[in-house]
Design a protein around this motif. Structure first.
Motif, PDB file in Angstrom:
ATOM      1  N   ILE A  41       0.845  -1.202   0.000  1.00  0.00           N
ATOM      2  CA  ILE A  41       0.000   0.000   0.000  1.00  0.00           C
ATOM      3  C   ILE A  41       0.875   1.245   0.000  1.00  0.00           C
ATOM      4  N   TYR A  42       1.895   1.268   0.861  1.00  0.00           N
ATOM      5  CA  TYR A  42       2.710   2.484   0.857  1.00  0.00           C
ATOM      6  C   TYR A  42       3.615   2.564  -0.361  1.00  0.00           C
ATOM      7  N   ALA A  43       3.955   1.450  -0.971  1.00  0.00           N
ATOM      8  CA  ALA A  43       4.683   1.494  -2.249  1.00  0.00           C
ATOM      9  C   ALA A  43       3.778   2.074  -3.343  1.00  0.00           C
ATOM     10  N   THR A  44       2.520   1.673  -3.338  1.00  0.00           N
ATOM     11  CA  THR A  44       1.551   2.216  -4.294  1.00  0.00           C
ATOM     12  C   THR A  44       1.365   3.712  -4.061  1.00  0.00           C
ATOM     13  N   THR A  45       1.351   4.113  -2.811  1.00  0.00           N
ATOM     14  CA  THR A  45       1.248   5.535  -2.474  1.00  0.00           C
ATOM     15  C   THR A  45       2.417   6.309  -3.080  1.00  0.00           C
ATOM     16  N   ASN A  46       3.620   5.730  -3.003  1.00  0.00           N
ATOM     17  CA  ASN A  46       4.785   6.356  -3.636  1.00  0.00           C
ATOM     18  C   ASN A  46       4.598   6.448  -5.145  1.00  0.00           C
ATOM     19  N   GLY A  47       4.106   5.386  -5.750  1.00  0.00           N
ATOM     20  CA  GLY A  47       3.888   5.381  -7.190  1.00  0.00           C
ATOM     21  C   GLY A  47       2.873   6.420  -7.616  1.00  0.00           C
ATOM     22  N   ILE A  48       1.782   6.527  -6.871  1.00  0.00           N
ATOM     23  CA  ILE A  48       0.762   7.533  -7.177  1.00  0.00           C
ATOM     24  C   ILE A  48       1.347   8.935  -7.024  1.00  0.00           C
ATOM     25  N   THR A  49       2.152   9.125  -5.988  1.00  0.00           N
ATOM     26  CA  THR A  49       2.806  10.416  -5.790  1.00  0.00           C
ATOM     27  C   THR A  49       3.667  10.771  -6.996  1.00  0.00           C
ATOM     28  N   LEU A  81       0.767  10.411   4.522  1.00  0.00           N
ATOM     29  CA  LEU A  81       0.126   9.099   4.653  1.00  0.00           C
ATOM     30  C   LEU A  81       1.161   7.983   4.553  1.00  0.00           C
ATOM     31  N   PHE A  82       2.066   8.094   3.578  1.00  0.00           N
ATOM     32  CA  PHE A  82       3.155   7.123   3.454  1.00  0.00           C
ATOM     33  C   PHE A  82       3.924   7.022   4.763  1.00  0.00           C
ATOM     34  N   LEU A  83       4.305   8.164   5.308  1.00  0.00           N
ATOM     35  CA  LEU A  83       5.119   8.179   6.522  1.00  0.00           C
ATOM     36  C   LEU A  83       4.395   7.512   7.692  1.00  0.00           C
ATOM     37  N   VAL A  84       3.112   7.780   7.837  1.00  0.00           N
ATOM     38  CA  VAL A  84       2.322   7.162   8.916  1.00  0.00           C
ATOM     39  C   VAL A  84       2.275   5.639   8.724  1.00  0.00           C
ATOM     40  N   MET A  85       2.030   5.190   7.487  1.00  0.00           N
ATOM     41  CA  MET A  85       1.982   3.742   7.225  1.00  0.00           C
ATOM     42  C   MET A  85       3.351   3.106   7.431  1.00  0.00           C
ATOM     43  N   TYR A  86       4.396   3.774   6.987  1.00  0.00           N
ATOM     44  CA  TYR A  86       5.763   3.262   7.114  1.00  0.00           C
ATOM     45  C   TYR A  86       6.133   3.079   8.592  1.00  0.00           C
ATOM     46  N   VAL A 155      12.741  10.194  -5.137  1.00  0.00           N
ATOM     47  CA  VAL A 155      12.381   9.524  -3.878  1.00  0.00           C
ATOM     48  C   VAL A 155      11.098   8.704  -4.059  1.00  0.00           C
ATOM     49  N   ALA A 156      10.122   9.249  -4.754  1.00  0.00           N
ATOM     50  CA  ALA A 156       8.863   8.522  -4.969  1.00  0.00           C
ATOM     51  C   ALA A 156       9.097   7.271  -5.820  1.00  0.00           C
ATOM     52  N   VAL A 157       9.846   7.410  -6.896  1.00  0.00           N
ATOM     53  CA  VAL A 157      10.093   6.265  -7.790  1.00  0.00           C
ATOM     54  C   VAL A 157      10.969   5.224  -7.107  1.00  0.00           C
ATOM     55  N   THR A 158      12.012   5.661  -6.410  1.00  0.00           N
ATOM     56  CA  THR A 158      12.887   4.679  -5.746  1.00  0.00           C
ATOM     57  C   THR A 158      12.176   3.989  -4.592  1.00  0.00           C
ATOM     58  N   GLY A 159      11.168   4.624  -4.014  1.00  0.00           N
ATOM     59  CA  GLY A 159      10.362   3.944  -2.997  1.00  0.00           C
ATOM     60  C   GLY A 159       9.681   2.723  -3.585  1.00  0.00           C
ATOM     61  N   VAL A 160       9.185   2.856  -4.795  1.00  0.00           N
ATOM     62  CA  VAL A 160       8.553   1.731  -5.489  1.00  0.00           C
ATOM     63  C   VAL A 160       9.608   0.683  -5.846  1.00  0.00           C
ATOM     64  N   VAL A 161      10.754   1.129  -6.345  1.00  0.00           N
ATOM     65  CA  VAL A 161      11.825   0.203  -6.734  1.00  0.00           C
ATOM     66  C   VAL A 161      12.302  -0.601  -5.526  1.00  0.00           C
ATOM     67  N   VAL A 162      12.490   0.060  -4.398  1.00  0.00           N
ATOM     68  CA  VAL A 162      12.921  -0.637  -3.177  1.00  0.00           C
ATOM     69  C   VAL A 162      11.892  -1.692  -2.791  1.00  0.00           C
ATOM     70  N   ILE A 164       9.702  -3.239  -4.741  1.00  0.00           N
ATOM     71  CA  ILE A 164       9.719  -4.337  -5.715  1.00  0.00           C
ATOM     72  C   ILE A 164      10.917  -5.251  -5.468  1.00  0.00           C
ATOM     73  N   MET A 165      12.052  -4.649  -5.144  1.00  0.00           N
ATOM     74  CA  MET A 165      13.263  -5.449  -4.949  1.00  0.00           C
ATOM     75  C   MET A 165      13.230  -6.271  -3.658  1.00  0.00           C
ATOM     76  N   ILE A 166      12.606  -5.736  -2.610  1.00  0.00           N
ATOM     77  CA  ILE A 166      12.627  -6.460  -1.329  1.00  0.00           C
ATOM     78  C   ILE A 166      11.383  -7.328  -1.141  1.00  0.00           C
ATOM     79  N   SER A 167      10.344  -7.113  -1.913  1.00  0.00           N
ATOM     80  CA  SER A 167       9.079  -7.834  -1.683  1.00  0.00           C
ATOM     81  C   SER A 167       9.213  -9.353  -1.718  1.00  0.00           C
ATOM     82  N   PRO A 168      10.103  -9.952  -2.526  1.00  0.00           N
ATOM     83  CA  PRO A 168      10.205 -11.412  -2.482  1.00  0.00           C
ATOM     84  C   PRO A 168      10.725 -11.946  -1.132  1.00  0.00           C
ATOM     85  N   TYR A 169      11.296 -11.058  -0.314  1.00  0.00           N
ATOM     86  CA  TYR A 169      11.909 -11.501   0.938  1.00  0.00           C
ATOM     87  C   TYR A 169      11.039 -11.251   2.157  1.00  0.00           C
TER      88      TYR A 169
END
Length: 172
Positions: A41-49, A81-86, A155-162, A164-169
């Motif tokens: 959800i917070y990754a999506t928030t970054n993407g929308i941002t 909102l991202f910060l609160v969820m994070y 920052v918004a785009v790399t939030g999504v990249v981070v 995606i990269m860590i989600s398998p773990y």
């Protein structure tokens, strides 16, 4: 006079937010169900941002100041909102170690560290840029936005990249 008060408030907020986040990062709420549903959800928030930031630039280049203002205000709200969820996620869940190996591991940590450091730098930049517009100092606003926009977009785009990269773990 109003700008001096804004600048004092912005300075305080820019120091308090990273300090509070760092302190809360070490706090684990006892007997609370992990909020493990939050990272996508917070990754999506970054993407929308990121998308809204680009749309806001398009809007202002087309002369639509009202839409630009609405989109930028929405981006700030999404960032809060991202910060609160994070914080909520990290107060209820253990940090997930990155499991990638080799060159991709270095790439991940470069992206993660630059994302974190620039997100801290971004706080006063966004607030000052926004304040300039609020105070109707549009020339100063434009000058600051030339730096604030690409950093915020990064920052918004790399939030999504981070994510995606860590989600398998993530533990399921």
């Amino acid at each position: 006079m109003k700008e001096k008060r804004f600048n004092k408030l912005i300075t305080v907020v820019s120091v308090v937010i990273p300090v509070v986040v760092a302190l809360l990062f070490g706090v684990k709420l006892p007997n609370v169900e992990p909020l493990s549903f939050l990272p996508p959800i917070y990754a999506t928030t970054n993407g929308i941002t990121a998308v809204l930031l680009v749309l806001a630039v398009v809007a202002i280049k087309k002369g639509n100041q009202r839409l630009h203002q609405q989109l930028m205000s929405t981006c700030i709200a999404l960032s809060v909102l991202f910060l609160v969820m994070y914080i909520g996620y990290h107060m209820t869940s253990e940090s997930t170690p990155y499991g990638g190996e080799g060159a991709i591991r270095y790439f991940y940590f470069f992206i993660l560290i630059s994302h974190i450091l620039l997100s801290i730098v971004l706080i006063p930049l966004v607030l000052r840029t926004y304040a300039k517009a609020y105070l109707k100092d549009f020339e100063a606003h434009r000058k600051m936005a030339k730096y604030t926009f690409p950093l915020w977009l990064y920052v918004a785009v790399t939030g999504v990249v981070v994510y995606i990269m860590i989600s398998p773990y993530y533990a399921h």
